[in-house]
Design a protein around this motif. Structure first.
Motif, PDB file in Angstrom:
ATOM      1  N   TYR A  96      28.495  30.240  13.725  1.00 49.88           N
ATOM      2  CA  TYR A  96      29.479  30.750  12.787  1.00 49.88           C
ATOM      3  C   TYR A  96      30.929  30.475  13.195  1.00 49.88           C
ATOM      4  CZ  TYR A  96      25.165  33.158  11.700  1.00 49.88           C
ATOM      5  OH  TYR A  96      23.852  33.440  11.449  1.00 49.88           O
ATOM      6  N   ILE A  97      31.518  31.345  14.016  1.00 53.72           N
ATOM      7  CA  ILE A  97      32.935  31.241  14.347  1.00 53.72           C
ATOM      8  C   ILE A  97      33.215  30.008  15.193  1.00 53.72           C
ATOM      9  CG2 ILE A  97      34.841  32.358  15.573  1.00 53.72           C
ATOM     10  CD1 ILE A  97      33.503  35.050  14.804  1.00 53.72           C
ATOM     11  N   GLU A  98      32.386  29.790  16.204  1.00 52.20           N
ATOM     12  CA  GLU A  98      32.598  28.651  17.096  1.00 52.20           C
ATOM     13  C   GLU A  98      31.281  27.915  17.286  1.00 52.20           C
ATOM     14  OE1 GLU A  98      34.601  27.636  21.389  1.00 52.20           O
ATOM     15  OE2 GLU A  98      33.812  29.641  21.078  1.00 52.20           O
ATOM     16  N   LYS A  99      31.208  26.729  16.749  1.00 49.04           N
ATOM     17  CA  LYS A  99      30.023  25.903  16.913  1.00 49.04           C
ATOM     18  C   LYS A  99      30.483  24.559  17.452  1.00 49.04           C
ATOM     19  CE  LYS A  99      25.798  24.407  14.751  1.00 49.04           C
ATOM     20  NZ  LYS A  99      24.678  25.137  15.278  1.00 49.04           N
ATOM     21  N   LEU A 100      29.926  24.155  18.601  1.00 50.38           N
ATOM     22  CA  LEU A 100      30.335  22.919  19.254  1.00 50.38           C
ATOM     23  C   LEU A 100      29.132  22.029  19.512  1.00 50.38           C
ATOM     24  CD1 LEU A 100      32.694  24.374  22.020  1.00 50.38           C
ATOM     25  CD2 LEU A 100      33.387  23.289  19.891  1.00 50.38           C
ATOM     26  N   SER A 101      29.332  20.736  19.352  1.00 50.20           N
ATOM     27  CA  SER A 101      28.296  19.780  19.752  1.00 50.20           C
ATOM     28  C   SER A 101      28.356  19.640  21.271  1.00 50.20           C
ATOM     29  CB  SER A 101      28.528  18.422  19.095  1.00 50.20           C
ATOM     30  OG  SER A 101      29.684  17.804  19.651  1.00 50.20           O
ATOM     31  N   LEU A 102      27.339  19.042  21.844  1.00 48.74           N
ATOM     32  CA  LEU A 102      27.310  18.804  23.283  1.00 48.74           C
ATOM     33  C   LEU A 102      28.521  17.965  23.706  1.00 48.74           C
ATOM     34  CD1 LEU A 102      25.768  19.147  25.946  1.00 48.74           C
ATOM     35  CD2 LEU A 102      24.431  17.135  25.348  1.00 48.74           C
ATOM     36  N   GLU A 103      28.855  16.960  22.928  1.00 50.81           N
ATOM     37  CA  GLU A 103      29.998  16.097  23.252  1.00 50.81           C
ATOM     38  C   GLU A 103      31.313  16.863  23.195  1.00 50.81           C
ATOM     39  OE1 GLU A 103      27.668  15.239  20.844  1.00 50.81           O
ATOM     40  OE2 GLU A 103      26.544  13.900  22.170  1.00 50.81           O
ATOM     41  N   GLU A 104      31.480  17.705  22.166  1.00 49.73           N
ATOM     42  CA  GLU A 104      32.709  18.503  22.046  1.00 49.73           C
ATOM     43  C   GLU A 104      32.839  19.489  23.209  1.00 49.73           C
ATOM     44  OE1 GLU A 104      33.222  18.799  17.191  1.00 49.73           O
ATOM     45  OE2 GLU A 104      31.716  20.053  18.181  1.00 49.73           O
ATOM     46  N   LEU A 105      31.733  20.107  23.561  1.00 55.01           N
ATOM     47  CA  LEU A 105      31.757  21.053  24.674  1.00 55.01           C
ATOM     48  C   LEU A 105      32.078  20.335  25.980  1.00 55.01           C
ATOM     49  CD1 LEU A 105      31.319  23.961  25.638  1.00 55.01           C
ATOM     50  CD2 LEU A 105      28.938  23.341  26.054  1.00 55.01           C
ATOM     51  N   ASN A 106      31.462  19.196  26.195  1.00 58.23           N
ATOM     52  CA  ASN A 106      31.699  18.411  27.405  1.00 58.23           C
ATOM     53  C   ASN A 106      33.191  18.057  27.524  1.00 58.23           C
ATOM     54  OD1 ASN A 106      30.751  17.225  29.757  1.00 58.23           O
ATOM     55  ND2 ASN A 106      30.168  15.327  28.758  1.00 58.23           N
ATOM     56  N   GLU A 107      33.790  17.625  26.422  1.00 58.59           N
ATOM     57  CA  GLU A 107      35.212  17.274  26.422  1.00 58.59           C
ATOM     58  C   GLU A 107      36.069  18.507  26.731  1.00 58.59           C
ATOM     59  OE1 GLU A 107      38.600  15.638  23.328  1.00 58.59           O
ATOM     60  OE2 GLU A 107      36.510  15.090  22.974  1.00 58.59           O
ATOM     61  N   GLU A 108      35.750  19.624  26.104  1.00 60.70           N
ATOM     62  CA  GLU A 108      36.501  20.860  26.368  1.00 60.70           C
ATOM     63  C   GLU A 108      36.422  21.259  27.839  1.00 60.70           C
ATOM     64  OE1 GLU A 108      35.897  25.547  25.838  1.00 60.70           O
ATOM     65  OE2 GLU A 108      35.572  24.412  23.987  1.00 60.70           O
ATOM     66  N   LEU A 109      35.223  21.203  28.416  1.00 62.15           N
ATOM     67  CA  LEU A 109      35.051  21.592  29.815  1.00 62.15           C
ATOM     68  C   LEU A 109      35.813  20.657  30.743  1.00 62.15           C
ATOM     69  CD1 LEU A 109      31.260  22.548  29.808  1.00 62.15           C
ATOM     70  CD2 LEU A 109      33.243  24.057  29.560  1.00 62.15           C
ATOM     71  N   ARG A 110      35.800  19.376  30.438  1.00 57.63           N
ATOM     72  CA  ARG A 110      36.572  18.412  31.248  1.00 57.63           C
ATOM     73  C   ARG A 110      38.057  18.726  31.197  1.00 57.63           C
ATOM     74  NH1 ARG A 110      33.063  14.050  29.522  1.00 57.63           N
ATOM     75  NH2 ARG A 110      31.797  13.493  31.303  1.00 57.63           N
TER      76      ARG A 110
END
Length: 156
Positions: free
Chosen positions: A105-119
């Motif tokens: 709902y509020i925050e949905k991230l793909s694996l790639e988006e999450l990986n980029e955010e964590l980096r």
């Protein structure tokens, strides 16, 4: 090599532990099963060469008194990385996940988006996300390569 492994799924944890022991026979793995027990171990200031963690896990360890382990946390791994950054705990960290998307709902991230955010937020502590699937072996190759990179850095 001493590793802290924070993973709530028993089968996944056993398979990964077994694989790590096979390729690194001298390894010492400390296992925790939830956000809270993982954080408690991290702040205890024991020395680790590497942290492996799941992204999604329960808040607390699952027990007979609490069969749910508190609330499920879609981004528990990210929150642990936040806590590590806040407390200046700088162990190299690899996320190992079975999911290719996170949150609802509020925050949905793909694996790639999450990986980029964590980096962007947690470099140099955060190293990589490994996509784990029990019936495939790609995760083994990727995990081994990431650990070998970290070992090489520490030996240089």
């Amino acid at each position: 090599m001493k590793i802290l492994f924070i993973e709530d799924d028993d089968e996944k944890r056993k398979k990964i532990n077994s694989y790590l022991q096979e390729i690194f026979p001298e390894i010492n793995i400390v296992n925790q099963k939830s956000y809270h027990s993982g954080l408690k171990e991290l702040v205890a200031k024991r020395l680790y060469d590497l942290v492996l963690m799941d992204m999604s896990m329960p808040t607390f360890d699952i027990t007979t008194d609490d069969p749910e382990g508190g609330s499920p946390e879609s981004f528990a791994g990210r929150e642990l990385l936040n806590q590590m950054k806040f407390r200046n705990i700088n162990y190299p960290t690899i996320i190992i996940t079975q999911f290719d998307s996170f949150g609802e709902y509020i925050e949905k991230l793909s694996l790639e988006e999450l990986n980029e955010e964590l980096r962007n937020k947690f470099t140099p502590t955060y190293r990589e996300t490994v996509y784990y699937h029990s019936s495939e072996s790609n995760w083994k190759t990727q995990l081994k390569e990431e650990i070998e990179k970290i070992l090489k850095e520490t030996n240089d």
